[in-house]
Scaffold this active site. Sequence first.
Site, PDB file in Angstrom:
ATOM      1  N   ARG A   1      -9.757 -12.034   2.851  1.00 46.46           N
ATOM      2  CA  ARG A   1     -10.647 -13.118   2.403  1.00 46.46           C
ATOM      3  C   ARG A   1      -9.943 -14.471   2.452  1.00 46.46           C
ATOM      4  O   ARG A   1     -10.592 -15.509   2.561  1.00 46.46           O
ATOM      5  CB  ARG A   1     -11.164 -12.809   1.003  1.00 46.46           C
ATOM      6  CG  ARG A   1     -10.144 -12.769  -0.091  1.00 46.46           C
ATOM      7  CD  ARG A   1     -10.615 -12.008  -1.318  1.00 46.46           C
ATOM      8  NE  ARG A   1     -10.731 -10.581  -1.046  1.00 46.46           N
ATOM      9  CZ  ARG A   1     -11.190  -9.688  -1.906  1.00 46.46           C
ATOM     10  NH1 ARG A   1     -11.585 -10.077  -3.108  1.00 46.46           N
ATOM     11  NH2 ARG A   1     -11.259  -8.414  -1.591  1.00 46.46           N
TER      12      ARG A   1
ATOM     13  N   LYS B   1       0.838  -1.190   0.000  1.00 46.46           N
ATOM     14  CA  LYS B   1       0.000   0.000   0.000  1.00 46.46           C
ATOM     15  C   LYS B   1       0.879   1.248   0.000  1.00 46.46           C
ATOM     16  O   LYS B   1       2.012   1.216   0.504  1.00 46.46           O
ATOM     17  CB  LYS B   1      -0.874   0.043   1.262  1.00 46.46           C
ATOM     18  CG  LYS B   1      -1.898  -1.052   1.400  1.00 46.46           C
ATOM     19  CD  LYS B   1      -2.605  -0.919   2.756  1.00 46.46           C
ATOM     20  CE  LYS B   1      -3.611  -2.029   2.987  1.00 46.46           C
ATOM     21  NZ  LYS B   1      -4.801  -1.904   2.153  1.00 46.46           N
TER      22      LYS B   1
END
Length: 460
Positions: free
Chosen positions: A314, A240
Amino acid sequence: MTFSFDRKPVFSAPAENALPAWPLAKGADASHVPQHASDWADRAGFKADAGTLLPVPGPDGALSGILVGMGAKPLPLAAGKIARLLPKGDWRYAGPADGAEDFALGYGLGSYRFDRYRANGNGADQPSMALPDAVDGPRIERLIAGSFLARDLINTPTNDMGPQQLEDAFRSLGERFGAAITVIKGDALLEQNFPMIHAVGRASVDAPRLLELRHGREGAPKVTLVGKGVCFDTGGLDIKPASGMLLMKKDMGGAANVMGLAFMLMDAGLDIDLAVLVPAVENAISGNAFRPGDILTSRKGLTVEIGNTDAEGRLVLADALALASEREPELLIDLATLTGAARVALGPDLPPYYTDDETLAADIDAAQRTVADPLWRLPLHMGYDGDLASKVADLNNAPSGGFAGSITAALFLKRFVAGPGSWVHFDIYGWNPKDRPQSPMGGEAQAIRALYQLLEKRYG
């Protein structure tokens, strides 16, 4: 700093000299407001906007009480703002009985402060409010305490809330209610077939782990909670930008919220067989970090091509959901700070949820309205399921194209859920980007008051 469950109680015992706080909504019945206070409001031009205050003098000029603006609707939790504005002293609710619960819940939630890192953070300057007689005190305190627990966990920075400290807090929660705690850590995750939890967390010096809490009567209805516990998310090798990491201490917001909900459920003593699963990891970067293009084999046996290492939540949820499904709970609930797409669609205050169970969806909708915990159902649209396709594996964790990101994430999780029971997934933000009446800026409890309301109604 060690995480602590100890907090000063929000409400106090009624004081003999407590001054009245009169709630006043625009256009609503004001028969509970004494004439001298009503006259004073008229002379002062008090508009009763939500969260505004008007001190009211008595005949001798001394303070006789305070008018509390509740807005035009009125806003159900507007009293939260006054918890941060009310002068120090002893106060009591002096409004109609049918508004007492909203007042107490709003005031209690709004009284939250996270000041454990401040030198003067002892809360000594807070006012003292008596719990209104007309409310179920233990229930209100339970909702507030569970919400505060979730907020505290999220607000605690990762240097004090990594996987090990999250485990410590998880153990403390279990010990408080006599629950059984199991932890599978490090390479034991591989030995016991949780390969994706291991892959996501193995690059951190703080080993990945799967935390489990069990509480309640064997043979009672099985309710399982799963919370994403990514204690910090660098994005992995798909790193990020710096601005994207500023709030990543909150990426364990799903874990924090299922722990807050578990607190409520165990404190209430609901007759359920409760399980709580938290995959606790840090998505860090080192020489053994998992890579874009890697293919992981999940607990369920499905293979997953890594399209982006920043879609890690996830992956850890998938292994935990597979374990949960093997036990065939009556109700399986997962909460996760999963996608930015959910925030683009609905903003930070309105988490979407996904389920194929129409009865469950109707019950969630009714519950969120009752306790002013806003939620919105989005569809598990199977037309997008094909977007998860991979040319080299059973599915890809990060579909290209960027459309319907929250829905495709939910569809990814759905691949790992099986069994006869119901499943619902909440894509929460877990953070207030600005002050709201019932909560200051910072970590937030989302969906858990509504879920407690639903579960209390079903199993209470």
